[in-house]
Design a protein around this motif. Structure first.
Motif, PDB file in Angstrom:
ATOM      1  N   SER A  66      49.609  44.159  11.449  1.00 18.13           N
ATOM      2  CA  SER A  66      49.135  42.767  10.847  1.00 18.13           C
ATOM      3  C   SER A  66      49.697  42.675   9.551  1.00 18.13           C
ATOM      4  CB  SER A  66      47.575  42.304  10.682  1.00 18.13           C
ATOM      5  OG  SER A  66      46.683  42.359  11.987  1.00 18.13           O
ATOM      6  N   ILE A  67      49.624  43.533   8.592  1.00 21.25           N
ATOM      7  CA  ILE A  67      50.418  43.760   7.266  1.00 21.25           C
ATOM      8  C   ILE A  67      51.835  43.550   7.498  1.00 21.25           C
ATOM      9  CG2 ILE A  67      50.805  45.194   5.371  1.00 21.25           C
ATOM     10  CD1 ILE A  67      47.678  45.692   5.647  1.00 21.25           C
ATOM     11  N   ARG A  68      52.316  44.426   8.584  1.00 20.58           N
ATOM     12  CA  ARG A  68      53.709  44.570   8.831  1.00 20.58           C
ATOM     13  C   ARG A  68      54.218  42.941   9.049  1.00 20.58           C
ATOM     14  NH1 ARG A  68      58.112  43.225  10.078  1.00 20.58           N
ATOM     15  NH2 ARG A  68      59.674  44.351  11.316  1.00 20.58           N
ATOM     16  N   TYR A  69      53.682  42.233   9.974  1.00 23.33           N
ATOM     17  CA  TYR A  69      54.078  41.001  10.400  1.00 23.33           C
ATOM     18  C   TYR A  69      53.504  40.036   9.155  1.00 23.33           C
ATOM     19  CZ  TYR A  69      55.779  42.255  14.799  1.00 23.33           C
ATOM     20  OH  TYR A  69      56.466  42.816  15.942  1.00 23.33           O
ATOM     21  N   GLU A  70      52.981  40.331   8.110  1.00 22.99           N
ATOM     22  CA  GLU A  70      52.636  39.290   7.020  1.00 22.99           C
ATOM     23  C   GLU A  70      51.494  38.460   7.501  1.00 22.99           C
ATOM     24  OE1 GLU A  70      56.328  38.114   5.446  1.00 22.99           O
ATOM     25  OE2 GLU A  70      56.649  40.011   4.522  1.00 22.99           O
ATOM     26  N   LYS A  71      50.787  38.656   8.378  1.00 21.37           N
ATOM     27  CA  LYS A  71      49.667  37.812   8.894  1.00 21.37           C
ATOM     28  C   LYS A  71      48.297  38.507   8.413  1.00 21.37           C
ATOM     29  CE  LYS A  71      52.213  35.363  10.906  1.00 21.37           C
ATOM     30  NZ  LYS A  71      52.561  33.915  10.072  1.00 21.37           N
ATOM     31  N   PRO A  72      47.137  37.633   8.362  1.00 19.61           N
ATOM     32  CA  PRO A  72      45.878  38.025   7.989  1.00 19.61           C
ATOM     33  C   PRO A  72      45.362  39.441   8.935  1.00 19.61           C
ATOM     34  CG  PRO A  72      45.817  35.663   8.159  1.00 19.61           C
ATOM     35  CD  PRO A  72      47.109  36.283   8.901  1.00 19.61           C
ATOM     36  N   GLU A  79      41.357  42.109  16.282  1.00 15.80           N
ATOM     37  CA  GLU A  79      42.158  41.922  17.525  1.00 15.80           C
ATOM     38  C   GLU A  79      43.483  41.874  17.242  1.00 15.80           C
ATOM     39  OE1 GLU A  79      40.846  42.342  20.662  1.00 15.80           O
ATOM     40  OE2 GLU A  79      38.999  43.139  20.049  1.00 15.80           O
ATOM     41  N   MET A  80      44.489  42.636  18.048  1.00 12.42           N
ATOM     42  CA  MET A  80      45.783  42.163  18.003  1.00 12.42           C
ATOM     43  C   MET A  80      46.080  40.984  18.470  1.00 12.42           C
ATOM     44  SD  MET A  80      48.792  43.012  17.260  1.00 12.42           S
ATOM     45  CE  MET A  80      48.217  44.482  16.414  1.00 12.42           C
ATOM     46  N   PHE A  81      45.203  40.384  19.407  1.00 12.88           N
ATOM     47  CA  PHE A  81      45.437  38.958  20.071  1.00 12.88           C
ATOM     48  C   PHE A  81      45.359  38.020  18.760  1.00 12.88           C
ATOM     49  CE2 PHE A  81      43.528  35.033  21.109  1.00 12.88           C
ATOM     50  CZ  PHE A  81      44.497  34.523  22.026  1.00 12.88           C
ATOM     51  N   ASN A  82      44.492  38.186  17.782  1.00 12.95           N
ATOM     52  CA  ASN A  82      44.586  37.173  16.801  1.00 12.95           C
ATOM     53  C   ASN A  82      45.849  37.191  15.720  1.00 12.95           C
ATOM     54  OD1 ASN A  82      42.044  36.572  17.384  1.00 12.95           O
ATOM     55  ND2 ASN A  82      41.084  37.949  16.116  1.00 12.95           N
ATOM     56  N   THR A  83      46.472  38.459  15.702  1.00 15.57           N
ATOM     57  CA  THR A  83      47.669  38.839  15.167  1.00 15.57           C
ATOM     58  C   THR A  83      48.800  38.019  15.915  1.00 15.57           C
ATOM     59  OG1 THR A  83      46.970  40.672  13.837  1.00 15.57           O
ATOM     60  CG2 THR A  83      49.393  40.260  13.935  1.00 15.57           C
ATOM     61  N   ARG A  84      48.709  38.352  16.995  1.00 15.24           N
ATOM     62  CA  ARG A  84      49.959  37.726  18.018  1.00 15.24           C
ATOM     63  C   ARG A  84      49.833  36.284  18.041  1.00 15.24           C
ATOM     64  NH1 ARG A  84      52.812  39.552  22.743  1.00 15.24           N
ATOM     65  NH2 ARG A  84      52.836  38.029  24.240  1.00 15.24           N
ATOM     66  N   GLN A  85      48.527  35.851  18.269  1.00 15.38           N
ATOM     67  CA  GLN A  85      48.312  34.134  18.093  1.00 15.38           C
ATOM     68  C   GLN A  85      48.852  33.491  16.880  1.00 15.38           C
ATOM     69  OE1 GLN A  85      44.582  32.877  18.532  1.00 15.38           O
ATOM     70  NE2 GLN A  85      45.097  31.057  19.564  1.00 15.38           N
ATOM     71  N   SER A  86      48.524  34.222  15.819  1.00 13.97           N
ATOM     72  CA  SER A  86      48.868  33.947  14.484  1.00 13.97           C
ATOM     73  C   SER A  86      50.362  33.557  14.289  1.00 13.97           C
ATOM     74  CB  SER A  86      48.303  34.481  13.265  1.00 13.97           C
ATOM     75  OG  SER A  86      48.657  34.194  12.044  1.00 13.97           O
ATOM     76  N   LEU A  87      51.153  34.492  14.537  1.00 14.04           N
ATOM     77  CA  LEU A  87      52.258  34.835  14.531  1.00 14.04           C
ATOM     78  C   LEU A  87      53.202  33.710  15.554  1.00 14.04           C
ATOM     79  CD1 LEU A  87      54.737  36.416  13.211  1.00 14.04           C
ATOM     80  CD2 LEU A  87      54.624  37.966  15.146  1.00 14.04           C
ATOM     81  N   TRP A  88      52.837  33.582  16.712  1.00 13.02           N
ATOM     82  CA  TRP A  88      53.361  32.740  17.456  1.00 13.02           C
ATOM     83  C   TRP A  88      53.252  31.127  16.978  1.00 13.02           C
ATOM     84  CZ3 TRP A  88      51.629  28.532  20.618  1.00 13.02           C
ATOM     85  CH2 TRP A  88      52.261  28.292  21.564  1.00 13.02           C
TER      86      TRP A  88
END
Length: 89
Positions: A17-23, A27-36
């Motif tokens: 999550s930090i690597r993709y600069e997301k909160p 769950e990885m789903f939340n990071t993926r959804q936020s990035l998308w």
């Protein structure tokens, strides 16, 4: 080596999550959804390809387990008594 897989997966999720600069999320789903959503929401920007997104939670968890056992084995490769880590677990 003694950490439970839940802790290991949470730390790996936090790292990605930090690597993709997301909160940071549980769950990885939340990071993926936020990035998308961030990539699609910007006008004039093409949608991000799916392979460039972080893996779904189940695939991510399988990757974390595989990397964790490999890291434990490498870290203790020169120890006389190698741990009883079971790759099937």
């Amino acid at each position: 080596m003694t950490a439970c897989m839940k802790e290991v997966a949470n730390e790996a999720t936090r790292f990605v999550s930090i690597r993709y600069e997301k909160p940071v999320t549980e769950e990885m789903f939340n990071t993926r959804q936020s990035l998308w959503a961030a990539s699609v929401g910007k006008s004039g920007k093409a949608m991000q390809s799916l392979p460039s997104l972080p893996p779904i939670t189940e695939a991510f968890y399988a990757n974390v387990k595989r990397v964790h056992i490999r890291t434990c084995l490498w870290k203790h490769a020169l120890d006389a008594g190698l741990s009883d880590l079971n790759p099937r677990d």
